[in-house]
Enzyme design. Structure first.
Site, short mmCIF file in Angstrom:
data_model
loop_
_atom_site.label_atom_id
_atom_site.label_comp_id
_atom_site.label_asym_id
_atom_site.label_seq_id
_atom_site.Cartn_x
_atom_site.Cartn_y
_atom_site.Cartn_z
N VAL A 1 -39.04 15.62 30.06
CA VAL A 1 -40.29 15.67 29.28
C VAL A 1 -41.08 16.95 29.56
O VAL A 1 -41.52 17.64 28.65
CB VAL A 1 -41.15 14.42 29.59
CG1 VAL A 1 -42.56 14.56 29.03
CG2 VAL A 1 -40.49 13.18 29.01
N LYS B 1 -36.38 0.67 32.30
CA LYS B 1 -37.49 0.65 33.28
C LYS B 1 -38.82 0.28 32.61
O LYS B 1 -39.65 -0.38 33.20
CB LYS B 1 -37.57 1.99 34.03
CG LYS B 1 -38.44 3.05 33.39
CD LYS B 1 -38.71 4.20 34.33
CE LYS B 1 -39.27 5.41 33.59
NZ LYS B 1 -40.50 5.21 32.85
N CYS C 1 -35.61 5.34 30.20
CA CYS C 1 -36.86 4.82 29.62
C CYS C 1 -36.80 3.33 29.31
O CYS C 1 -37.55 2.56 29.91
CB CYS C 1 -37.20 5.60 28.36
SG CYS C 1 -37.67 7.28 28.72
N THR D 1 -44.98 8.04 31.50
CA THR D 1 -45.18 6.67 31.02
C THR D 1 -45.78 5.85 32.16
O THR D 1 -45.13 5.65 33.19
CB THR D 1 -43.84 6.07 30.56
OG1 THR D 1 -43.29 6.94 29.55
CG2 THR D 1 -44.01 4.68 30.02
N GLY E 1 -23.81 -2.93 20.81
CA GLY E 1 -23.15 -2.05 21.78
C GLY E 1 -23.06 -2.72 23.13
O GLY E 1 -23.12 -3.95 23.24
N LEU F 1 -40.51 11.52 22.68
CA LEU F 1 -39.28 12.26 22.34
C LEU F 1 -38.04 11.46 22.74
O LEU F 1 -38.08 10.63 23.64
CB LEU F 1 -39.27 13.62 23.03
CG LEU F 1 -39.31 13.72 24.56
CD1 LEU F 1 -37.98 13.40 25.21
CD2 LEU F 1 -39.75 15.11 24.97
N TYR G 1 -27.41 -1.08 15.97
CA TYR G 1 -25.97 -1.05 16.26
C TYR G 1 -25.71 -1.94 17.47
O TYR G 1 -26.34 -1.77 18.51
CB TYR G 1 -25.51 0.37 16.61
CG TYR G 1 -25.34 1.26 15.41
CD1 TYR G 1 -24.17 1.23 14.67
CD2 TYR G 1 -26.34 2.13 15.02
CE1 TYR G 1 -24.00 2.04 13.57
CE2 TYR G 1 -26.19 2.95 13.92
CZ TYR G 1 -25.02 2.91 13.20
OH TYR G 1 -24.87 3.71 12.11
N ASN H 1 -41.43 1.24 23.30
CA ASN H 1 -40.10 1.10 23.92
C ASN H 1 -39.64 -0.35 23.95
O ASN H 1 -38.45 -0.65 23.78
CB ASN H 1 -40.10 1.71 25.32
CG ASN H 1 -39.86 3.21 25.27
OD1 ASN H 1 -39.61 3.76 24.20
ND2 ASN H 1 -39.92 3.88 26.40
N LYS I 1 -26.22 7.60 26.05
CA LYS I 1 -26.12 7.80 24.59
C LYS I 1 -25.67 9.24 24.35
O LYS I 1 -25.84 10.09 25.24
CB LYS I 1 -27.45 7.51 23.89
CG LYS I 1 -28.54 8.51 24.23
CD LYS I 1 -29.74 8.31 23.33
CE LYS I 1 -30.81 9.34 23.62
NZ LYS I 1 -31.98 9.20 22.79
P1 NAD Z 1 -37.42 13.71 35.37
O1 NAD Z 1 -37.00 12.93 36.52
O2 NAD Z 1 -36.40 14.37 34.48
O3 NAD Z 1 -38.43 14.87 35.82
C1 NAD Z 1 -39.50 14.66 36.68
C2 NAD Z 1 -39.73 15.94 37.46
O4 NAD Z 1 -40.95 15.81 38.19
C3 NAD Z 1 -38.64 16.25 38.47
O5 NAD Z 1 -38.11 17.54 38.22
C4 NAD Z 1 -39.36 16.21 39.82
O6 NAD Z 1 -38.88 17.15 40.76
C5 NAD Z 1 -40.79 16.52 39.40
N1 NAD Z 1 -41.82 16.09 40.36
C6 NAD Z 1 -41.95 14.88 40.97
N2 NAD Z 1 -43.04 14.87 41.76
C7 NAD Z 1 -43.61 16.09 41.65
C8 NAD Z 1 -44.77 16.70 42.22
N3 NAD Z 1 -45.55 16.03 43.07
N4 NAD Z 1 -45.06 17.96 41.87
C9 NAD Z 1 -44.26 18.64 41.03
N5 NAD Z 1 -43.17 18.13 40.45
C10 NAD Z 1 -42.85 16.87 40.77
O7 NAD Z 1 -38.35 12.74 34.48
P2 NAD Z 1 -38.47 12.65 32.89
O8 NAD Z 1 -37.28 11.98 32.32
O9 NAD Z 1 -38.90 13.98 32.36
O10 NAD Z 1 -39.67 11.61 32.75
C11 NAD Z 1 -41.00 11.95 33.13
C12 NAD Z 1 -41.93 10.87 32.61
O11 NAD Z 1 -41.90 10.85 31.17
C13 NAD Z 1 -41.55 9.45 33.03
O12 NAD Z 1 -42.72 8.70 33.21
C14 NAD Z 1 -40.77 8.92 31.84
O13 NAD Z 1 -40.82 7.51 31.75
C15 NAD Z 1 -41.52 9.57 30.69
N6 NAD Z 1 -40.72 9.76 29.48
C16 NAD Z 1 -39.42 10.16 29.57
C17 NAD Z 1 -38.68 10.36 28.40
C18 NAD Z 1 -37.23 10.77 28.48
O14 NAD Z 1 -36.55 10.71 27.44
N7 NAD Z 1 -36.70 11.22 29.62
C19 NAD Z 1 -39.27 10.17 27.15
C20 NAD Z 1 -40.60 9.81 27.09
C21 NAD Z 1 -41.33 9.59 28.27
#
Ligand code: NAD
Length: 419
Positions: free
Chosen positions: A11, A270, A267, A122, A260, A157, A258, A215, A328
């Site tokens: 994100v 959790k 996401c 989230t 599966g 996204l 679909y 979600n 996916k």
């Molecule tokens: P991710 O694990 O890919 O990335 C999180 C990043 O945060 C990591 O690189 C980690 O090193 C960094 N981090 C953690 N603590 C930190 C700190 N104190 N200072 C600096 N950096 C720090 O996570 P993600 O998939 O990008 O998800 C992030 C949030 O967005 C979550 O709450 C998730 O539920 C939500 N979200 C994710 C998606 C998705 O498709 N992945 C979509 C929508 C919302």
């Protein structure tokens, strides 16, 4: 106005790169030094179509930079901080807010001018309030008076289409009670909604819950269809006809129906669990959500059940090819993927697995136990047809495009059973 994005994962990196693409000055912060060093050398830590080029172009133009701590980021009047760190499940399924609150504390230690802090992670209802308190405590420790607002701007996204989704969102949800923050956020998102207004303003708590409800609705559609599919199996009915028959109804639609082997990823699983937990904290029993989760947990075993139905419970001496490991197509994310449940069950039953995924070989090496590789339980192959060598069955887990129309000449002669 300048932008600081904290957390440079799926994100955060997409948010930072897309905001820079629209002309803003963005600093991405991540405590993972290796990730930041790689980004500074042009290496993208995740597989996400279209991301590499916009990161490279905006870094080159000087609008996008990467640092390892907040004190290295430029902070001026009206800096907007986007919190995009992970919120993994705690032991009881609720969202672990430790990363979000650690960032809030760090922001409190670092701001000297009016700032807007935006929660993109989230997070459960009430988190913005916790973030606000954590920041305020740190400001007071420094005997300062700094004004700030905390807003909620959940991200919708989809991995695999993240850049397109961010650049052309079907909606932007902004939760804030502050007019000043609302104006600033409107300005940030205006270039993304130029074609027509797609921003929905609401209260902070409403925005926080909107993300979970979205979600949970998607997960419900998937689990519903998986349940219909299980019923079809019992009755000898072709579920594909049912999918077409109900999808044609515009009130239902074709998306997310679909059948599966269960939803996975970082996401849906959790977030459904966290919403169940939040509901329970409010003394509410969420019957539909519990059923959705229950169906999904059982669905993740469906492929293994089909295997044991044919071969029995003891799979010693049998070899299985697995096509697709990620949850996916279009991503390298294997968090909570059904493939993990399948491989664990196959290997525990004594089978040997030859697995192929177009993008997740490195992620699989990192994720699966090293003794699976050392003891010859799991082989990761570099070509989809190498996963068929001498196997007793091929198991299609992820619907990557190259699996849709396989080259049957190349498969010919291999000992393969179709399910
Ligand atoms: P991710 O694990 O890919 O990335 C999180 C990043 O945060 C990591 O690189 C980690 O090193 C960094 N981090 C953690 N603590 C930190 C700190 N104190 N200072 C600096 N950096 C720090 O996570 P993600 O998939 O990008 O998800 C992030 C949030 O967005 C979550 O709450 C998730 O539920 C939500 N979200 C994710 C998606 C998705 O498709 N992945 C979509 C929508 C919302």
């Amino acid at each position: 106005m300048n932008i600081v994005v904290i957390g440079t994962g799926y994100v955060g990196l997409v948010t930072g790169a897309c905001l820079a693409e629209m002309g803003l000055d963005v600093t991405c912060v991540d405590k993972d030094k290796e990730k930041i060093a790689g980004l500074n050398q042009g290496r993208i830590p995740i597989y996400e179509p279209g991301l590499e080029s916009i990161v490279a172009e905006n870094a080159k133009a000087g609008r996008l930079s990467f640092v390892t701590s907040l004190d290295q980021a430029e902070k001026t009047e009206d800096t907007v901080f986007f919190i995009a760190v992970g919120t993994p499940p705690d032991g009881d399924g609720s969202a672990d807010l430790s990363h979000v609150l650690a960032v809030a504390q760090e922001i409190g230690e670092n701001i000297d001018h009016y700032s807007v802090i935006v929660n993109k992670s989230t997070v459960p209802v009430g988190t913005a309030e916790k973030v606000k308190n954590a920041i305020q405590v740190e400001i007071e420790k420094r005997n300062k008076e700094v004004k700030f607002d905390v807003a909620s701007n959940p991200e919708f996204l989809k991995e695999g289409a993240a850049v397109t989704d961010f650049m052309r969102p079907n909606r932007v949800v902004i939760g804030t009670d502050s007019e000043r923050a609302r104006v600033i956020l409107h300005e940030i998102y205006a270039p993304f909604t130029r074609n027509h207004e797609r921003t929905i303003y609401m209260g902070v708590r409403e925005a926080e819950l909107t993300k979970y409800a979205a979600n949970a609705m998607l997960a419900t559609k998937i689990s519903f269809m998986n349940e219909i599919s299980a019923l079809c199996d019992k009755m000898g009915v072709d579920v594909e006809s049912i999918r077409l028959g109900i999808g044609a109804d515009s009130r239902i639609g074709y998306s997310y129906i679909y059948p599966g082997c269960g939803y996975g990823g970082s996401c849906l699983p959790k977030d459904v669990r966290a919403l169940i937990q939040t509901a329970k904290e409010y003394g509410f029993q969420p019957k539909v959500l519990c059923a959705v989760e229950d169906r999904n947990n059982s669905q993740k075993h469906i492929l293994f059940r089909k295997i044991t139905k044919k071969y029995g419970d003891d799979l010693n001496g049998l070899r299985f090819g697995v096509w697709g490991l990620v949850f996916k197509p279009g991503t390298d994310d294997m968090r909570d993927a059904p493939s993990v449940v399948l491989l664990e069950a196959l290997i525990a039953a004594g089978a040997t697995v030859l697995a192929y995924d177009p993008v997740a070989t490195e992620e699989a090496k990192r994720m699966f136990p090293v003794n699976w590789f050392n003891h010859g339980h799991l082989f990761l192959v570099g070509d989809q047809y190498d996963a068929l060598i001498d196997v007793d069955a091929i198991i299609l887990v992820t619907e990557w495009k190259p699996f849709r129309r396989p080259d049957f000449n190349k498969m010919h002669g291999k000992k393969v059973v179709e399910f």
